[in-house]
Scaffold this motif. Sequence first.
Motif, short mmCIF file in Angstrom:
data_model
loop_
_atom_site.label_atom_id
_atom_site.label_comp_id
_atom_site.label_asym_id
_atom_site.label_seq_id
_atom_site.Cartn_x
_atom_site.Cartn_y
_atom_site.Cartn_z
N VAL A 35 132.30 83.31 129.35
CA VAL A 35 131.10 83.54 130.28
C VAL A 35 130.33 82.16 130.36
CG1 VAL A 35 128.85 84.08 130.18
CG2 VAL A 35 131.02 85.44 130.29
N ALA A 36 130.33 81.75 128.46
CA ALA A 36 129.75 80.16 128.11
C ALA A 36 130.02 79.28 128.52
CB ALA A 36 129.89 80.43 126.89
N LEU A 37 131.37 79.01 129.17
CA LEU A 37 132.08 78.00 130.04
C LEU A 37 131.42 77.66 131.29
CD1 LEU A 37 134.96 77.82 128.68
CD2 LEU A 37 133.29 76.18 127.79
N GLY A 38 131.44 78.98 132.02
CA GLY A 38 130.79 79.19 133.20
C GLY A 38 129.27 79.16 134.38
N ALA A 39 128.84 79.30 132.53
CA ALA A 39 127.25 78.54 133.17
C ALA A 39 126.70 77.60 133.02
CB ALA A 39 126.01 79.68 131.61
N ALA A 40 126.05 77.19 134.08
CA ALA A 40 125.38 76.25 134.55
C ALA A 40 124.49 75.79 133.50
CB ALA A 40 124.57 76.13 136.41
N SER A 46 131.95 80.23 117.88
CA SER A 46 132.12 79.27 117.71
C SER A 46 131.87 78.36 118.55
CB SER A 46 132.15 78.71 116.28
OG SER A 46 132.19 79.39 115.53
N ILE A 47 133.35 78.26 119.24
CA ILE A 47 133.33 77.09 120.58
C ILE A 47 132.06 77.87 121.77
CG2 ILE A 47 134.56 76.26 122.30
CD1 ILE A 47 137.48 76.86 120.56
N ALA A 48 132.06 78.85 121.78
CA ALA A 48 130.88 80.11 122.79
C ALA A 48 129.82 79.01 122.54
CB ALA A 48 131.07 80.81 123.29
N ALA A 49 129.62 78.75 121.75
CA ALA A 49 127.62 78.65 121.17
C ALA A 49 127.31 77.25 121.07
CB ALA A 49 127.36 79.13 119.48
N ALA A 50 128.85 76.80 120.22
CA ALA A 50 128.13 74.91 120.84
C ALA A 50 128.52 74.73 121.76
CB ALA A 50 129.93 74.41 120.40
N ALA A 51 129.70 75.51 122.93
CA ALA A 51 129.30 75.26 124.28
C ALA A 51 128.41 75.24 125.11
CB ALA A 51 130.69 75.65 125.23
N ILE A 52 127.78 76.26 124.73
CA ILE A 52 126.02 76.62 125.43
C ILE A 52 124.85 75.83 124.68
CG2 ILE A 52 124.60 78.19 125.10
CD1 ILE A 52 126.07 79.26 126.68
N VAL A 53 124.40 75.06 123.03
CA VAL A 53 123.52 74.42 123.03
C VAL A 53 124.13 73.83 123.50
CG1 VAL A 53 123.38 76.51 121.86
CG2 VAL A 53 124.63 74.29 120.61
N ARG A 88 125.30 72.19 126.31
CA ARG A 88 125.18 72.21 128.20
C ARG A 88 123.59 71.52 128.33
NH1 ARG A 88 127.56 74.38 132.15
NH2 ARG A 88 126.94 72.87 133.10
N VAL A 89 123.29 70.72 129.45
CA VAL A 89 123.01 69.88 129.44
C VAL A 89 122.88 70.51 131.33
CG1 VAL A 89 121.46 68.14 130.92
CG2 VAL A 89 123.10 68.11 128.60
N ASN A 90 121.55 70.83 131.65
CA ASN A 90 121.22 71.79 133.03
C ASN A 90 120.99 70.94 134.08
OD1 ASN A 90 119.55 73.49 131.47
ND2 ASN A 90 117.57 73.10 131.80
N SER A 91 122.24 71.72 134.72
CA SER A 91 123.19 71.70 135.79
C SER A 91 122.75 72.04 136.99
CB SER A 91 124.19 70.52 136.24
OG SER A 91 124.90 71.81 135.82
N GLY A 92 123.37 71.79 138.76
CA GLY A 92 123.96 72.74 139.16
C GLY A 92 125.45 73.20 138.87
N LEU A 109 130.12 74.35 134.08
CA LEU A 109 130.52 73.22 132.82
C LEU A 109 132.18 72.18 133.57
CD1 LEU A 109 130.92 71.51 130.81
CD2 LEU A 109 132.30 72.93 129.10
N GLU A 110 133.01 73.35 134.58
CA GLU A 110 134.97 72.09 134.72
C GLU A 110 133.84 71.64 136.35
OE1 GLU A 110 138.50 74.74 137.58
OE2 GLU A 110 136.94 76.20 135.82
N GLY A 111 132.80 72.34 136.81
CA GLY A 111 132.81 71.45 137.67
C GLY A 111 132.31 70.44 137.58
N GLN A 112 130.63 70.16 136.31
CA GLN A 112 130.26 69.18 136.09
C GLN A 112 130.48 68.41 135.47
OE1 GLN A 112 127.21 70.07 133.15
NE2 GLN A 112 126.26 67.82 132.57
N LEU A 113 132.08 68.53 134.82
CA LEU A 113 133.44 67.77 134.36
C LEU A 113 133.80 66.78 135.23
CD1 LEU A 113 134.12 69.41 130.93
CD2 LEU A 113 133.08 67.89 130.83
N THR A 114 134.42 67.87 136.31
CA THR A 114 135.65 67.01 137.24
C THR A 114 134.28 66.12 138.33
OG1 THR A 114 135.93 69.73 137.41
CG2 THR A 114 136.37 67.78 139.23
N LYS A 115 133.60 66.94 138.34
CA LYS A 115 132.46 65.74 138.93
C LYS A 115 132.28 64.25 138.33
CE LYS A 115 128.25 64.58 140.61
NZ LYS A 115 126.23 65.54 140.91
N GLU A 116 132.16 64.33 136.85
CA GLU A 116 131.84 63.29 136.28
C GLU A 116 133.20 61.93 135.67
OE1 GLU A 116 129.55 64.36 132.73
OE2 GLU A 116 127.37 64.64 133.74
N PHE A 117 134.09 62.88 135.95
CA PHE A 117 135.08 62.49 135.27
C PHE A 117 136.05 62.48 136.35
CE2 PHE A 117 134.90 64.62 130.91
CZ PHE A 117 135.51 63.24 130.42
#
Length: 702
Positions: free
Chosen positions: A63-68, A263-270, A272-276, A279-287
Amino acid sequence: MQSASFSSLKLTQLPQLGSGARASMLPVLILALIALLVIPIPAGMLDMFFILNIAVSLLVLMVALGAAKPLDFSSFPTVILFATLLRLALNVASTRVVLVAGHEGPQAAGKVIEAFGAFLISGDYIVGLFVFAILVIINLVVIAKGAGRISEVSARFTLDALPGKQMAIDADLAAGLLTAEEAKARRQEISTEADFYGSMDGASKFVKGDAIAALLVLFINIGGGLILGTVKHDLPIGEAAATYITLAIGDGLVAQVPSLLLSIAAAAIVTRVNSGSALEGQLTKEFSNAAAWIPVAAIVFLLALLPGMPHFLLLGFAGGCGYVAWRLMRKTDIPAELEPMPQAKPETQEASWEDVVDNGQLRVDIGFGLIDLVSDAKGAPLVGRISGIRKQLSKRFGFLVPRVHIRDDVELSAGDYRISVGTQTLGRFSLEPGRYLAIEPGELYEKLPGPTVIEPAFGLPALWIGPEDKERAELAGYTVVDASTVLATHLSDLLADRMHLLFGQDEAGELVERLADDAPLLAKALTPDTVSMQMLTGVLRRLLEEGVGLGDFRRIAETICADANGGDSAAILSERVRRSLAPILVQDVAPIGETLGVVTLEGELERLLITPDPVADLDRLNVEPGLAQDIIAAMTKTAEDLATAERTFALVTAPRLRRGLFLLLKHHIPGLTVLSFDEVPDDKPVEILGVVGAGQKLEEAA
C-alpha cells in the motif's frame, strides 16, 4: 443504463453496511493483542499469528509503494502503532514458549520459528548470531534512523509552510479560482498533511524502539534458555546453547523481517513527493531518459574490457543497457499523431470587417508562448480559471459578466499578455511558461536567488522559479503560483474595480426582463414609464463603479420608481438608491453586531470643500490641486495606520462631498468605502477612529 446505476449503488452501499462490523472488530483485535501478552498460547496458534504478522507487513508495504502521495495512506502512523504492538505481543508469547518448552528441541516453539532459525543458522549458530546482528543494524541504524530523521524534518517544514499555503488558498478564493467548498477541502488537506507528518515524527520512534526491543528479546532468550537448560533441565552446555540459540535467532528473525518491511514502508512514505502516480509509475517516467542509459552502457562495456573482470557478464549488462536506451530513443522519435501541425496562413489576405470591428467586449491577448494555457491538449488551465472568475464576479455584482475572448497576438512577445475592455488596455504582464511565480507575502525563512519582478495583482515582489524549486520556495514562506493563476488573479483584480465598464443597456435590459418574471408591475413601472433605459443604465453603472452589487435589483427598482422626478440626473438618482441600500453598504464594512469604524473630515475642511451652488456637479470637488494632494496624503497615511492596527473603516462625510471624495481617493486607497452621513443607519454603533483636518493630521479618538 439502469443496470450500471444499480451496480454503482450496490458498491457504494456495501461499505456502509459493514462499517459497524468493522468498528466493532477493532476493540476485539486490541483485546486479542493484550491477551497474547498475558495468556500462554500453543505453538500451533503461535505459527498462525507469525504468518499473519508477515502478511500484514507485506500488505502495508505494498500500500505504501502504491500511494501517489503520503496523504493517500494517512492512517499509516496508526498502522505502525498496531503493527508494532502485534510484534511485541508475539515476542512475549514466543519467549514464553521458548523458555518453557525449549529443552524439548527446536520444534517445541513451532514450525515457523524452527524453519527461520534453521534457515539463517545453516548449521552454525555463531554465524547466525552475526547475520542476525547485521540485519538489526541495517534496520535500526540505516532505515529506521533515516526515516525518523526525514519525518522530523518534514514535520517541521510542513508546519512552517502552513501559513503560506493558507494565504495561497485565500488568494485563489478571492480571485475566484476556487469555490468556497474547494477552498475548505484544500484547507482540510493541508491541515491533515501537517497532522500526518507530525504523527509520522512520533511513529518513527515506534519503529526504532521495536528494533531495539528485538535485540533485548534475543539476549533474554539466549541467557534465560542457557540458565534454564543447564540448571533446571540438566542439559549439557553445548546442547543447551545449540538449542536455545537456534530458537532465539528463529524467534528474532520472525519478528525482524516484518519490522524491516514496515521500516521500508515508513521510509518510502516519508520520502515520497506528491505526484499524480504511484511510485512505480513515477520511477518509470523519471528513468525513461535515453541520455542517461547511453553512458551507463558505455561505462559497463569499458569495464568488461579490463583484465580479470567477468567479461561475459559485464557485456551482457552493457548490451541490456544499450537495448533500453535504443528503445527509449525510438519511443521519443515517434511523431505525435494526435496533435495536427498548424496550418500555414497565406502571407497576403484581403482586409475584412473582422480586422476592424471586435464585438468581444472583454479580451485577453496572449503571446505565442502561452498557447498551452488555452490548449485542449494541455487541459486548458486558463479557460477553467476564467470561468470560475466570471461565475464569482457575476454572483458578487448581480449581473452576468460577458464572456472573455482569448486570442493570440503576434505583436506580443512569447510570454506577454494584455487584458482589454474594448480598445482600452486595463493591464499587461509577462509570464514565463513552465515556471512558477514565487510571491513574497511577508517575512521569509529563506531568500531565494534571482531577479525580482512585481506581481501584477497585489504589487508584491516576486521571482520566477523552476518546478524543481517549488517545494523549497513553499517551505521558505513564498506563495507559489503557476502562470495561469498569475494571469487569472490579475484579470480578477482588474475586473473587480471596473465592473461598470462591462455593464451596458443590454445587461440593464436583462435585469428588467428577469424582474418582470417576479414583479411584472414593478418592471413595467420602472422603464420606460419612470426612467428611460439609458438613465437606468447610468444609475446602475455609477453603483457598480463604487463596488455596489446589483443583486438586490428589486429594491433598487422600487427606490427609483418612488423617488425619481422628471429632472433628476443619474447622479442624484444613484445617491438616493445608495441611501436605500445603506444597510447593505455598511454591512460590507462592519457586519451585523460589530461597530462601524469611521474616519471623518474636520468641520472646517468640509465647509471649505462644499460649494454653495445647489446644481454643482456631484462628481467634482471644489478644491485646489495642492489641497487635494494634502487630503490624499493624509487619508493614505490614515488608511495605512488603521491597516497596521487591523481596523476596517469607512470615510463618512457630507452627502454633497461623498461622490467627489470617492473619485479623488479611489486610485490611491483601493477598496476604500466612502459613505455619507445619511447612509449610516441610526441603530448602527459607530466608533470614530480619526479626524482628517486641513492640517493633514490624524487625530486618534480618545
